[in-house]
Design an enzyme around this catalytic site. Structure first.
Site, PDB file in Angstrom:
ATOM      1  N   HIS A   1     -11.822   8.772  14.586  1.00 29.72           N
ATOM      2  CA  HIS A   1     -11.751   7.643  15.430  1.00 29.72           C
ATOM      3  C   HIS A   1     -11.661   7.933  16.951  1.00 29.72           C
ATOM      4  O   HIS A   1     -11.433   6.954  17.552  1.00 29.72           O
ATOM      5  CB  HIS A   1     -10.653   6.496  14.993  1.00 29.72           C
ATOM      6  CG  HIS A   1     -10.721   6.027  13.579  1.00 29.72           C
ATOM      7  ND1 HIS A   1      -9.734   5.542  12.976  1.00 29.72           N
ATOM      8  CD2 HIS A   1     -11.854   5.928  12.898  1.00 29.72           C
ATOM      9  CE1 HIS A   1     -10.245   5.037  11.770  1.00 29.72           C
ATOM     10  NE2 HIS A   1     -11.565   5.168  11.648  1.00 29.72           N
TER      11      HIS A   1
ATOM     12  N   CYS B   1     -15.703   5.855  36.571  1.00 27.58           N
ATOM     13  CA  CYS B   1     -16.222   7.144  36.551  1.00 27.58           C
ATOM     14  C   CYS B   1     -16.520   7.678  38.005  1.00 27.58           C
ATOM     15  O   CYS B   1     -16.650   6.689  39.068  1.00 27.58           O
ATOM     16  CB  CYS B   1     -17.425   7.249  35.732  1.00 27.58           C
ATOM     17  SG  CYS B   1     -18.370   8.965  35.387  1.00 27.58           S
TER      18      CYS B   1
ATOM     19  N   SER C   1      -3.032   3.398   5.489  1.00 27.62           N
ATOM     20  CA  SER C   1      -2.902   1.972   4.511  1.00 27.62           C
ATOM     21  C   SER C   1      -4.103   2.162   3.821  1.00 27.62           C
ATOM     22  O   SER C   1      -4.273   1.098   2.871  1.00 27.62           O
ATOM     23  CB  SER C   1      -2.596   0.677   5.259  1.00 27.62           C
ATOM     24  OG  SER C   1      -3.776   0.667   6.217  1.00 27.62           O
TER      25      SER C   1
ATOM     26  N   GLU D   1       4.942   3.340   1.303  1.00 29.18           N
ATOM     27  CA  GLU D   1       5.063   2.116   0.363  1.00 29.18           C
ATOM     28  C   GLU D   1       3.692   2.464  -0.207  1.00 29.18           C
ATOM     29  O   GLU D   1       2.948   3.247   0.006  1.00 29.18           O
ATOM     30  CB  GLU D   1       4.982   0.813   1.235  1.00 29.18           C
ATOM     31  CG  GLU D   1       4.028   0.705   2.334  1.00 29.18           C
ATOM     32  CD  GLU D   1       4.125  -0.588   3.025  1.00 29.18           C
ATOM     33  OE1 GLU D   1       3.031  -1.218   3.124  1.00 29.18           O
ATOM     34  OE2 GLU D   1       5.244  -0.710   3.522  1.00 29.18           O
TER      35      GLU D   1
END
Ligand code: OAD
Length: 243
Positions: free
Chosen positions: A118, A147, A188, A214
């Site tokens: 990512h 920039c 997740s 979890e």
């Protein structure tokens, strides 16, 4: 909860290991996860800010969110989980870390054989020239930043609705296909295509071990689902395979 004997044997004899990480690996370093407690910023969810549409509509708001996250991240250090993963890289003949995280903590821990699916929050991309450069300014002196050429910069992050870098995802798919063991840590598994990698690995005969505080949508599919903190469980796994 700890690894089964089968899991231990699979890791001890593994020639090719893949680790897939998500925000949970960095939680113990103090990085807020996207989903669950502490994952919100000014009541916005990641899905509302991490999109090209959100950036087009309000680049200042999106940059303020990234500036906030960069300020949170700057002083943070890798934790025991990151460190075990960095050591695993040297232990197995073939190894790849596939991370969805953009925080740069794996690199700080010493990981090198790594694909950042990512992008990276410490890199920026010129909207005109497409050039990617490092940017560690915290807080940003100007929002949105620009920039040298005068065009606006964007975070070098893959947003919702954008394609992942072709080479990175191909490398990840290949590794998922070929690995003997995959560790899936602190994700997740709801964001594609990363979420499909453990399923590909399992279908191709890998022993898949999940580490999460979890249960997740893949908990019932993987070979073993270890419930607990990555910073506790990964060092335990390392100790166990060293015995
Ligand atoms: P999530 O925030 O969706 O999930 C974090 C996971 O880590 C959850 O399943 C938690 O239960 C688990 N967790 C929390 N603390 C943990 C700990 N100490 N040890 C182990 N597990 C722990 O994060 P991701 O799955 O990484 O995309 O989210 C995927 C993508 O969605 C991110 O890369 C980001 C986000 O939008 C982009 O920025 C493009």
């Amino acid at each position: 909860m700890l690894l089964t004997i089968t899991g231990k044997d699979a890791l001890i004899s593994a020639k090719n290991v893949v680790v897939l990480t998500g925000a949970g690996i960095s939680a113990e370093s103090g990085v807020p996860t996207f989903r669950g407690e502490g994952g919100l910023w000014r009541n916005f969810r990641a899905e509302e800010l991490a999109t090209p549409e959100a950036f087009e509509a309000n680049p200042k708001l999106v940059w303020e969110w990234y500036d906030w996250r960069r300020q949170l991240l700057k002083p943070l250090k890798p934790n025991k989980g990151h460190e075990v993963i960095a050591r695993f890289e040297k232990r197995f003949p073939e190894f790849l870390l596939i991370t969805q995280n953009v925080d740069g903590l794996h690199e700080k821990a010493g990981s090198k054989k790594m694909v950042e699916l990512h992008g990276n929050i410490w890199k920026v991309k010129c909207l005109k020239e497409g050039k990617v450069t490092d940017n560690f300014e915290v807080p940003l002196s100007r929002i949105p930043p620009s920039c040298e050429c005068g065009a606006m910069l964007r975070p070098h992050i893959v947003w919702f609705g954008e394609s992942l870098p072709y080479d990175a995802i191909q490398q990840a798919y290949r590794a998922a296909n070929e690995c003997d063991v995959m560790l899936v840590v602190g994700t997740s598994t709801v964001v594609q295509p990363a979420a499909s990698l453990p399923i590909i690995a399992k279908e191709n005969g890998a022993h898949v071990i999940e580490v999460n505080t979890e249960e997740t949508p893949i908990s019932s599919i993987v070979n073993e689902s270890l419930i607990g903190k990555a910073g506790d469980i990964l060092p335990e796994i390392e100790r166990l395979i060293d015995l």
